[in-house]
Design a protein around this motif. Structure first.
Motif, PDB file in Angstrom:
ATOM      1  N   ALA A 199       0.853  12.505  -7.841  1.00  0.00           N
ATOM      2  CA  ALA A 199      -0.339  13.354  -7.819  1.00  0.00           C
ATOM      3  C   ALA A 199      -1.543  12.693  -8.483  1.00  0.00           C
ATOM      4  CB  ALA A 199      -0.035  14.676  -8.518  1.00  0.00           C
ATOM      5  N   VAL A 200      -1.357  11.489  -9.044  1.00  0.00           N
ATOM      6  CA  VAL A 200      -2.457  10.797  -9.720  1.00  0.00           C
ATOM      7  C   VAL A 200      -3.437  10.267  -8.686  1.00  0.00           C
ATOM      8  CG1 VAL A 200      -3.079   8.984 -11.366  1.00  0.00           C
ATOM      9  CG2 VAL A 200      -0.850  10.115 -11.538  1.00  0.00           C
ATOM     10  N   ASP A 201      -4.722  10.436  -8.938  1.00  0.00           N
ATOM     11  CA  ASP A 201      -5.739   9.934  -8.027  1.00  0.00           C
ATOM     12  C   ASP A 201      -5.609   8.422  -7.874  1.00  0.00           C
ATOM     13  OD1 ASP A 201      -8.821   8.756  -7.882  1.00  0.00           O
ATOM     14  OD2 ASP A 201      -8.466  10.500  -6.609  1.00  0.00           O
ATOM     15  N   GLY A 202      -5.708   7.953  -6.633  1.00  0.00           N
ATOM     16  CA  GLY A 202      -5.526   6.524  -6.370  1.00  0.00           C
ATOM     17  C   GLY A 202      -6.478   5.636  -7.141  1.00  0.00           C
ATOM     18  N   TRP A 203      -7.716   6.099  -7.286  1.00  0.00           N
ATOM     19  CA  TRP A 203      -8.708   5.309  -8.019  1.00  0.00           C
ATOM     20  C   TRP A 203      -8.307   5.168  -9.482  1.00  0.00           C
ATOM     21  CZ3 TRP A 203     -12.224   1.944  -6.930  1.00  0.00           C
ATOM     22  CH2 TRP A 203     -13.234   1.644  -7.847  1.00  0.00           C
ATOM     23  N   ASP A 204      -7.801   6.256 -10.067  1.00  0.00           N
ATOM     24  CA  ASP A 204      -7.356   6.212 -11.459  1.00  0.00           C
ATOM     25  C   ASP A 204      -6.094   5.364 -11.620  1.00  0.00           C
ATOM     26  OD1 ASP A 204      -9.430   7.844 -12.295  1.00  0.00           O
ATOM     27  OD2 ASP A 204      -8.281   9.687 -12.042  1.00  0.00           O
ATOM     28  N   PHE A 205      -5.281   5.323 -10.581  1.00  0.00           N
ATOM     29  CA  PHE A 205      -3.982   4.671 -10.687  1.00  0.00           C
ATOM     30  C   PHE A 205      -4.027   3.182 -10.349  1.00  0.00           C
ATOM     31  CE2 PHE A 205       0.584   4.109  -9.471  1.00  0.00           C
ATOM     32  CZ  PHE A 205       1.136   4.535 -10.673  1.00  0.00           C
ATOM     33  N   TRP A 250       0.839  -1.208   0.000  1.00  0.00           N
ATOM     34  CA  TRP A 250       0.000   0.000   0.000  1.00  0.00           C
ATOM     35  C   TRP A 250       0.869   1.251   0.000  1.00  0.00           C
ATOM     36  CZ3 TRP A 250      -4.365   1.072  -1.813  1.00  0.00           C
ATOM     37  CH2 TRP A 250      -5.094   2.198  -1.425  1.00  0.00           C
ATOM     38  N   GLN A 251       1.996   1.179   0.690  1.00  0.00           N
ATOM     39  CA  GLN A 251       2.936   2.302   0.690  1.00  0.00           C
ATOM     40  C   GLN A 251       3.494   2.530  -0.708  1.00  0.00           C
ATOM     41  OE1 GLN A 251       3.554   4.225   3.555  1.00  0.00           O
ATOM     42  NE2 GLN A 251       4.411   5.597   2.003  1.00  0.00           N
ATOM     43  N   ILE A 252       3.835   1.431  -1.378  1.00  0.00           N
ATOM     44  CA  ILE A 252       4.332   1.530  -2.751  1.00  0.00           C
ATOM     45  C   ILE A 252       3.272   2.155  -3.655  1.00  0.00           C
ATOM     46  CG2 ILE A 252       4.969   0.178  -4.799  1.00  0.00           C
ATOM     47  CD1 ILE A 252       6.261  -1.844  -2.835  1.00  0.00           C
ATOM     48  N   ALA A 253       2.045   1.678  -3.530  1.00  0.00           N
ATOM     49  CA  ALA A 253       0.953   2.178  -4.367  1.00  0.00           C
ATOM     50  C   ALA A 253       0.767   3.683  -4.197  1.00  0.00           C
ATOM     51  CB  ALA A 253      -0.340   1.447  -4.020  1.00  0.00           C
ATOM     52  N   ASN A 254       0.902   4.163  -2.969  1.00  0.00           N
ATOM     53  CA  ASN A 254       0.721   5.594  -2.713  1.00  0.00           C
ATOM     54  C   ASN A 254       1.937   6.417  -3.124  1.00  0.00           C
ATOM     55  OD1 ASN A 254      -1.917   5.647  -1.687  1.00  0.00           O
ATOM     56  ND2 ASN A 254      -1.227   4.901   0.292  1.00  0.00           N
ATOM     57  N   ASP A 255       3.135   5.889  -2.865  1.00  0.00           N
ATOM     58  CA  ASP A 255       4.356   6.629  -3.205  1.00  0.00           C
ATOM     59  C   ASP A 255       4.512   6.801  -4.711  1.00  0.00           C
ATOM     60  OD1 ASP A 255       4.952   6.852  -0.554  1.00  0.00           O
ATOM     61  OD2 ASP A 255       6.476   5.275  -0.519  1.00  0.00           O
ATOM     62  N   VAL A 256       4.225   5.749  -5.445  1.00  0.00           N
ATOM     63  CA  VAL A 256       4.478   5.756  -6.889  1.00  0.00           C
ATOM     64  C   VAL A 256       3.479   6.619  -7.646  1.00  0.00           C
ATOM     65  CG1 VAL A 256       4.488   4.308  -8.953  1.00  0.00           C
ATOM     66  CG2 VAL A 256       5.661   3.541  -6.890  1.00  0.00           C
ATOM     67  N   ARG A 257       2.234   6.644  -7.198  1.00  0.00           N
ATOM     68  CA  ARG A 257       1.206   7.343  -7.980  1.00  0.00           C
ATOM     69  C   ARG A 257       1.413   8.848  -7.995  1.00  0.00           C
ATOM     70  NH1 ARG A 257      -3.043   9.689  -5.082  1.00  0.00           N
ATOM     71  NH2 ARG A 257      -3.158   9.174  -2.875  1.00  0.00           N
ATOM     72  N   ASN A 293      -2.099   9.765 -20.327  1.00  0.00           N
ATOM     73  CA  ASN A 293      -1.540  10.964 -19.712  1.00  0.00           C
ATOM     74  C   ASN A 293      -1.637  10.942 -18.194  1.00  0.00           C
ATOM     75  OD1 ASN A 293      -0.728  12.165 -22.107  1.00  0.00           O
ATOM     76  ND2 ASN A 293      -2.700  13.203 -22.426  1.00  0.00           N
ATOM     77  N   ARG A 294      -2.365   9.971 -17.653  1.00  0.00           N
ATOM     78  CA  ARG A 294      -2.393   9.820 -16.198  1.00  0.00           C
ATOM     79  C   ARG A 294      -1.004   9.480 -15.660  1.00  0.00           C
ATOM     80  NH1 ARG A 294      -7.797   5.996 -15.686  1.00  0.00           N
ATOM     81  NH2 ARG A 294      -9.347   7.607 -16.080  1.00  0.00           N
ATOM     82  N   LEU A 295      -0.201   8.856 -16.520  1.00  0.00           N
ATOM     83  CA  LEU A 295       1.152   8.488 -16.118  1.00  0.00           C
ATOM     84  C   LEU A 295       2.131   9.642 -16.276  1.00  0.00           C
ATOM     85  CD1 LEU A 295       1.330   4.972 -17.834  1.00  0.00           C
ATOM     86  CD2 LEU A 295       1.180   5.424 -15.374  1.00  0.00           C
ATOM     87  N   GLY A 296       1.773  10.666 -17.022  1.00  0.00           N
ATOM     88  CA  GLY A 296       2.662  11.788 -17.272  1.00  0.00           C
ATOM     89  C   GLY A 296       2.406  12.362 -18.656  1.00  0.00           C
ATOM     90  N   ASN A 297       2.887  13.568 -18.871  1.00  0.00           N
ATOM     91  CA  ASN A 297       2.635  14.232 -20.154  1.00  0.00           C
ATOM     92  C   ASN A 297       3.657  13.873 -21.225  1.00  0.00           C
ATOM     93  OD1 ASN A 297       0.330  15.673 -19.249  1.00  0.00           O
ATOM     94  ND2 ASN A 297       1.664  17.150 -18.211  1.00  0.00           N
ATOM     95  N   THR A 298       4.835  13.413 -20.821  1.00  0.00           N
ATOM     96  CA  THR A 298       5.874  13.041 -21.777  1.00  0.00           C
ATOM     97  C   THR A 298       6.182  11.562 -21.662  1.00  0.00           C
ATOM     98  OG1 THR A 298       7.723  13.440 -20.250  1.00  0.00           O
ATOM     99  CG2 THR A 298       6.893  15.336 -21.499  1.00  0.00           C
ATOM    100  N   VAL A 299       6.827  11.018 -22.673  1.00  0.00           N
ATOM    101  CA  VAL A 299       7.229   9.610 -22.644  1.00  0.00           C
ATOM    102  C   VAL A 299       8.149   9.348 -21.461  1.00  0.00           C
ATOM    103  CG1 VAL A 299       8.505   7.804 -23.867  1.00  0.00           C
ATOM    104  CG2 VAL A 299       6.918   9.281 -25.122  1.00  0.00           C
ATOM    105  N   LEU A 300       9.053  10.287 -21.203  1.00  0.00           N
ATOM    106  CA  LEU A 300       9.981  10.123 -20.086  1.00  0.00           C
ATOM    107  C   LEU A 300       9.234  10.038 -18.755  1.00  0.00           C
ATOM    108  CD1 LEU A 300      12.838   9.997 -18.936  1.00  0.00           C
ATOM    109  CD2 LEU A 300      12.872  12.514 -18.920  1.00  0.00           C
ATOM    110  N   GLU A 301       8.252  10.902 -18.571  1.00  0.00           N
ATOM    111  CA  GLU A 301       7.464  10.875 -17.333  1.00  0.00           C
ATOM    112  C   GLU A 301       6.687   9.564 -17.216  1.00  0.00           C
ATOM    113  OE1 GLU A 301       5.044  14.334 -17.616  1.00  0.00           O
ATOM    114  OE2 GLU A 301       6.577  15.692 -16.811  1.00  0.00           O
ATOM    115  N   LYS A 302       6.121   9.119 -18.321  1.00  0.00           N
ATOM    116  CA  LYS A 302       5.379   7.853 -18.314  1.00  0.00           C
ATOM    117  C   LYS A 302       6.315   6.700 -17.944  1.00  0.00           C
ATOM    118  CE  LYS A 302       1.895   9.069 -21.850  1.00  0.00           C
ATOM    119  NZ  LYS A 302       2.182  10.489 -21.961  1.00  0.00           N
TER     120      LYS A 302
END
Length: 516
Positions: A24-30, A15-22, A139-148
């Protein structure tokens, strides 16, 4: 560290991993990315273990794809339902995730290849679209390929760091538990939408035990509104898997949740040939009519949703609804789900269905359907539960238990509304509470303030009202007052007040006399 402590530690970690990695993405979306990655790791390790067949000289992840013959691939797909080449394994992908500039497209290609490997095989409908919600270009993962890629790599690395131990033994249970834990946490944090696809495990356990009660064998178990499959899996978890001979069947309307249910089956080591999940509207487009009847049916359908009802004139002639002579109201489909389940139930089985309490006392079409159920002796038990047991709603729901093999014409009512433990956001049923309910369900004995069985005539005389509170008297929790003791104490108090007044009057008189 005990196995319980290990599970708790693993759950906190994931659960910590799930929250740390997401971020600013909403948890439900992530949630799809965390759940999908956990699933990807599981099927990779499961498949590698199958190929290695406990031969320590073989490390499938290190093999070249060229060493895989068509015969090996064909045999694997027939057995496991899908195929994963060594280069497509989770372990191989995660090893280079941080430096792979094409990570998001590589993952998309791998997921498509795994799904397509089942094309033309019996497992195709069970595999197709499994990764549909794992959109590596979103785009939920990021706006650029690098961010994704950065976020995808973080998810992969996080899930790879989870310690499940060797694949044998408890490994599969830990994977399944981790998946269930994630789903339940996402549901708990999702508000109303969470309750639509996940039934809390403690309630699922009670429902599964009611449906499976005293059945040494069931042909199949079915959930017509299966969500993520949590109710079906409780039957596997709490009973010998061999008891359920023909497998697990479920239908789900929401596409994302349907994919979660299929993943959930795999993660609990239920092979593709032992489950059948279908996508669609159960009331309008039901599957499994050729597979019925079912010896066990469990369900937590959506409460009081709208449906087409009488606007479709063909439904009154539908085999599921015609016997009742009336359709459930268009604004409240609850009894449509009940009649559907009853139609799919075998002569030796039980259906345990979570229901909105209003359907048990309202008039109109719902009253006529209750009359049909009671007149034909299908209602075995109605159980009222405590409020706030489910995600997304605080109402105190009921469980309706249907049976086609009752030995008498009585209907049992159980008031379990006082059985719960208060936790932070929701109430929970403890194992002791479930045992208490199951004991009285089994014995059918009357217990003051808790359980009562009524004759057909008594229910008929009460206009087929099936509300538990109508028949089980609530315990008066008001404090019992000792009137004699209160009067004695009051007499003493009045005496003290009279004396105090006299003292005050004397003081006032003395002061006034001095002033004169």
């Amino acid at each position: 560290m005990s196995s319980t402590q290990q599970r708790a530690a693993l759950q906190r970690q994931i659960w910590q991993i799930a929250n740390d990695v997401r971020g600013a993405v909403d948890g439900w979306d992530f949630k799809q990315y965390v759940l999908g990655t956990l699933f990807y790791r599981f099927i990779s390790e499961n498949f590698a273990r199958y190929i290695e067949a406990d031969d320590s000289s073989i490390n499938y992840a290190e093999l070249s794809n060229k060493r895989i013959s068509p015969e090996i691939k064909d045999d694997a797909i027939k057995t496991k339902g899908y195929f994963i080449y060594p280069s497509q394994l989770f372990a191989r992908v995660v090893a280079s995730a941080n430096t792979n500039a094409n990570l998001n497209t590589d993952l998309a290609e791998i997921f498509a290849a795994i799904e397509n490997s089942a094309n033309g095989y019996p497992s195709e409908p069970d595999i197709t679209g499994l990764f549909a919600d794992f959109d590596t270009t979103s785009n939920r993962l990021g706006n650029t390929v690098l961010e994704k890629n950065t976020r995808l790599a973080a998810v992969l690395k996080g899930v790879s760091g989870l310690e499940f131990g060797d694949f044998a033994g408890s490994h599969i249970d830990l994977f399944g538990d981790a998946y269930e834990f994630l789903i339940s946490n996402y549901a708990a944090n999702a508000g109303k939408s969470g309750g639509e696809f996940f039934t809390p495990q403690h309630v699922s356990k009670l429902i599964a035990q009611l449906a499976m009660h005293k059945q040494s064998r069931v042909n199949k178990i079915y959930d017509p509104a299966c969500g993520s499959g949590s109710l079906l899996l409780q039957a596997k978890k709490h009973f010998d898997a061999h008891i359920i001979e023909g497998g697990f069947f479920g239908q789900e309307l929401n596409h994302t949740t349907y994919n979660l249910a299929r993943m959930n089956m795999f993660l609990h080591n239920i092979n593709y040939d032992k489950f059948n999940m279908q996508l669609g509207n159960t009331l309008i487009n039901p599957h499994f009519s050729k597979d019925k009847p079912f010896d066990a049916i469990v369900s937590n359908p959506p409460y009081s949703v709208k449906w087409i009802g009488s606007d479709d004139p063909t439904l009154i002639n539908d085999d599921r609804f015609a016997p009742a002579g009336v359709l459930a109201p268009k604004s409240k489909a609850d009894f449509a789900f009940v009649l559907h389940a009853l139609s799919y139930l075998s002569s030796k089985g039980r259906a345990a269905i979570v229901c909105f309490p209003g359907i048990f006392y309202r008039g109109g079409a719902e009253a006529k359907i209750r009359q049909y159920l009671v007149d034909n002796n299908y209602v075995e038990t109605v159980i009222s539960l405590a409020p706030n047991l489910f995600y997304g709603t605080t109402i105190a729901v009921n469980i309706l238990v249907l049976s086609k093999h009752k030995t008498d014409t009585k209907t049992q009512f159980i008031d379990a509304s006082a059985l719960f433990k208060k936790e932070t956001n929701n109430n929970v049923l403890l194992d002791t509470h479930i045992e208490q309910i199951m004991q009285v369900f089994d014995s059918k004995a009357d217990q003051e303030y808790f359980a009562k069985s009524l004759t057909f005539e008594a229910i008929k005389a009460n206009d087929y009202n099936l509300s538990v509170s109508t028949y089980v008297e609530g315990k008066d929790k008001r404090e019992v007052l000792d009137i004699a003791k209160i009067n004695a104490e009051l007499k003493i108090s009045v005496g003290k007040i009279d004396k105090l007044r006299a003292d005050i009057d004397a003081i006032v008189a003395e002061i006034e006399g001095g002033q004169a």
